[in-house]
Motif scaffolding. Sequence first.
Motif, PDB file in Angstrom:
ATOM      1  N   PHE A  80       0.836  -1.199   0.000  1.00 11.67           N
ATOM      2  CA  PHE A  80       0.000   0.000   0.000  1.00 11.67           C
ATOM      3  C   PHE A  80       0.872   1.251   0.000  1.00 11.67           C
ATOM      4  O   PHE A  80       0.830   2.072   0.898  1.00 11.67           O
ATOM      5  N   ASN A  81       1.658   1.404  -1.048  1.00  9.87           N
ATOM      6  CA  ASN A  81       2.537   2.558  -1.181  1.00  9.87           C
ATOM      7  C   ASN A  81       1.911   3.573  -2.137  1.00  9.87           C
ATOM      8  O   ASN A  81       0.804   3.374  -2.632  1.00  9.87           O
ATOM      9  N   TYR A  82       2.594   4.689  -2.371  1.00 12.75           N
ATOM     10  CA  TYR A  82       2.039   5.743  -3.220  1.00 12.75           C
ATOM     11  C   TYR A  82       1.791   5.256  -4.653  1.00 12.75           C
ATOM     12  O   TYR A  82       0.789   5.599  -5.262  1.00 12.75           O
ATOM     13  N   TYR A  83       2.699   4.445  -5.183  1.00 10.49           N
ATOM     14  CA  TYR A  83       2.522   3.948  -6.550  1.00 10.49           C
ATOM     15  C   TYR A  83       1.242   3.117  -6.653  1.00 10.49           C
ATOM     16  O   TYR A  83       0.437   3.302  -7.560  1.00 10.49           O
ATOM     17  N   THR A  89      -1.413   3.080  -4.693  1.00 10.37           N
ATOM     18  CA  THR A  89      -2.644   3.859  -4.523  1.00 10.37           C
ATOM     19  C   THR A  89      -2.926   4.706  -5.757  1.00 10.37           C
ATOM     20  O   THR A  89      -4.090   4.905  -6.114  1.00 10.37           O
ATOM     21  N   ASP A  90      -1.897   5.176  -6.446  1.00 13.54           N
ATOM     22  CA  ASP A  90      -2.114   5.897  -7.703  1.00 13.54           C
ATOM     23  C   ASP A  90      -2.734   4.983  -8.756  1.00 13.54           C
ATOM     24  O   ASP A  90      -3.676   5.367  -9.459  1.00 13.54           O
ATOM     25  N   VAL A  91      -2.215   3.767  -8.879  1.00 19.38           N
ATOM     26  CA  VAL A  91      -2.735   2.818  -9.863  1.00 19.38           C
ATOM     27  C   VAL A  91      -4.185   2.450  -9.536  1.00 19.38           C
ATOM     28  O   VAL A  91      -5.033   2.389 -10.426  1.00 19.38           O
ATOM     29  N   VAL A  92      -4.480   2.232  -8.269  1.00 23.50           N
ATOM     30  CA  VAL A  92      -5.852   1.908  -7.871  1.00 23.50           C
ATOM     31  C   VAL A  92      -6.776   3.082  -8.183  1.00 23.50           C
ATOM     32  O   VAL A  92      -7.891   2.900  -8.674  1.00 23.50           O
ATOM     33  N   SER A  93      -6.323   4.297  -7.937  1.00 20.61           N
ATOM     34  CA  SER A  93      -7.139   5.484  -8.231  1.00 20.61           C
ATOM     35  C   SER A  93      -7.449   5.585  -9.722  1.00 20.61           C
ATOM     36  O   SER A  93      -8.591   5.848 -10.113  1.00 20.61           O
ATOM     37  N   ILE A  94      -6.448   5.361 -10.555  1.00 18.74           N
ATOM     38  CA  ILE A  94      -6.655   5.409 -12.003  1.00 18.74           C
ATOM     39  C   ILE A  94      -7.627   4.306 -12.422  1.00 18.74           C
ATOM     40  O   ILE A  94      -8.552   4.538 -13.189  1.00 18.74           O
ATOM     41  N   HIS A  95      -7.422   3.118 -11.887  1.00 19.29           N
ATOM     42  CA  HIS A  95      -8.297   1.987 -12.224  1.00 19.29           C
ATOM     43  C   HIS A  95      -9.750   2.282 -11.839  1.00 19.29           C
ATOM     44  O   HIS A  95     -10.670   2.000 -12.603  1.00 19.29           O
TER      45      HIS A  95
END
Length: 68
Positions: free
Chosen positions: A37-40, A42-48
């Motif tokens: 659960f790192n920044y990368y 969470t960014d990918v989950v947000s985009i998804h």
Amino acid sequence: MDTPGPFETKATEAYYYVTPVNRNGRRRQQEEWLTAFNYYTTDVVSIHEAYPGIRAIPLLECLAGKPA
């Protein structure tokens, strides 16, 4: 992830739900779990979650005149 609907006018927040670590697991396993659960990530989950993806395919096919 729990996001407000596209036409929501009052709720504007989104929430990430993270499964807690296994309390009976070894310390190293707990730390490895939390590194997911790192920044990368969470960014990918947000985009998804923000991109229409699979939920939009039936609508797009309908608009294109393809049978469902």
